[in-house]
Write a protein that holds these residues in place. Structure first.
Motif, mmCIF file in Angstrom:
data_model
loop_
_atom_site.group_PDB
_atom_site.id
_atom_site.type_symbol
_atom_site.label_atom_id
_atom_site.label_comp_id
_atom_site.label_asym_id
_atom_site.label_seq_id
_atom_site.Cartn_x
_atom_site.Cartn_y
_atom_site.Cartn_z
ATOM 1 N N SER A 118 0.735 -1.237 0.023
ATOM 2 C CA SER A 118 -0.150 0.258 -0.129
ATOM 3 C C SER A 118 0.836 1.270 0.050
ATOM 4 C CB SER A 118 -0.866 -0.108 1.313
ATOM 5 O OG SER A 118 -0.140 0.162 2.246
ATOM 6 N N SER A 122 0.952 4.189 -3.070
ATOM 7 C CA SER A 122 0.653 5.711 -2.927
ATOM 8 C C SER A 122 1.100 6.775 -3.554
ATOM 9 C CB SER A 122 0.637 5.764 -1.251
ATOM 10 O OG SER A 122 2.073 5.818 -0.797
ATOM 11 N N GLY A 200 1.118 8.601 2.562
ATOM 12 C CA GLY A 200 0.950 7.004 2.426
ATOM 13 C C GLY A 200 0.995 6.597 3.676
#
Ligand code: 13P
Ligand code: SF4
Length: 335
Positions: A118, A122, A200
């Protein structure tokens, strides 16, 4: 894939491997893993391959087939020393890319190339170029949990084991730290350098909550709590120590204690528990779905077929290597 048989010969050859992880794997589970472990270890020798595994890999990969294990910095450093023709990275895509950036002449494979992150998702290279325009002259420190394209736009990389050192090495009053907002907050709390950040987050570490730590301490005030710096700032404040996955292992080794909780991906607790039989590990189970994509079956398939090879545009790799190498050189000086 056809099930490989658990023969007496396989049982005998793999017994020493099982013994290393017996504390965290029921004996009844081993016959499922042992034939794959045996086949992978035979094939990797035949094909001149080496297996690197991140600390978050499941015990059957971490203890069963990996030649080198570690945190992101250790894997990057070791990737540079590898002599084998093929490097299999049991981790996520950006870890495979880092190995490829450092080994453009070798074949690098991740058992499941869909294993993302993830944090890496980001931010894009276009975002980094926009940040450069917005903050001219401010150096960009990029967490290794990013794509090769993002690294190529950066001045230097860092991992969770060296972010303060990397920031301070630049000798400037202000830096941009991308993409992890919480890692940037951790650095800001530990340096006088002004830190600008990006939004992020790690989808695994952002789920930990300070309130859970407080409740646990109410039940057991002797418990030692270690947090990864990707956790939110209030979680890090409530913990006893913050550090990379390797930093946590070192902490447990250097501070003998009765009961520990690791606020990080939960396969890591299994791998550490196998090493420290006298310590009880409390395991809040937050799994990284990306790390979990790697299985013994996929490792075997990767060695059989050499599918899922990591490809990085050579021009991008050349620019990204400058940022990664700068960090590795700094870490070598600090040793
Ligand atoms: P480490 O470098 O601390 O192993 O962390 C990598 C990672 O992805 C943590 O979520
Ligand atoms: Fe990325 Fe978080 Fe998974 Fe690490 S644990 S690979 S930072 S999503």
């Amino acid at each position: 894939m056809d099930l490989l048989p658990f023969t007496a010969a396989v049982a005998e050859r793999t017994r020493p491997i099982y013994d290393r992880m017996a504390r965290v794997m029921p004996a009844a589970e081993w016959p499922v893993h042992a034939p794959l472990v045996d086949a992978i270890n035979t094939l990797k020798r035949a094909k001149n391959a080496v297996i690197l595994a991140h600390n978050y890999q499941v015990p059957e990969i971490f203890w069963g087939v990996a030649d080198i294990v570690g945190d992101s910095l250790q894997l990057a450093r070791e990737a540079q020393r590898v002599q084998a023709e093929t490097i299999v990275v049991c981790g996520v895509h950006f870890m495979g890319e880092t190995a490829k950036i450092l080994n453009p002449q070798r074949r690098v494979i991740v058992p499941d190339k869909r294993a993302g992150c993830s944090l890496a998702d980001s931010i894009t290279a276009a975002d980094v170029r926009a940040l450069r325009r917005k903050y001219p002259g401010v150096p960009i420190v990029t967490y290794v949990n990013t794509s090769a394209e993002v690294k190529a736009e950066s001045d230097i990389c860092c991992t969770s084991s060296n972010p303060v050192q990397v920031v301070e090495s630049l000798g400037v009053p202000r830096v941009l730290m991308i993409p992890d907002e919480y890692l940037a907050a951790y650095v800001a709390a530990n340096t006088s350098v002004e830190i600008l950040s990006w939004k992020g987050h790690c989808e695994v570490h952002e789920r930990f909550r300070a309130i859970d730590i407080e409740r646990l301490r109410e039940d057991d005030d002797g418990i030692v709590i270690l947090a990864h710096p990707e956790c939110p700032p209030d979680v890090i404040d409530a913990a006893d120590f913050a550090g990379s996955t390797a930093g946590m292992i070192d902490f447990v080794r250097d501070h003998p204690t009765r009961r520990v909780m690791l606020l990080t991906e939960c396969s890591m607790s299994d791998n550490v528990a196998a090493q420290f039989p006298n310590v009880e590990f409390v395991r809040p189970c937050n799994l990284c779905p990306h790390m979990r994509r790697n299985t013994l079956g996929k490792v075997l398939h990767a060695l059989q077929t050499f599918e899922d090879e990591i490809v990085v545009d050579p021009e991008v790799a050349d620019r990204a290597r400058i940022a990664v190498q700068r960090m590795i050189d700094l870490a070598a000086v600090a040793r």
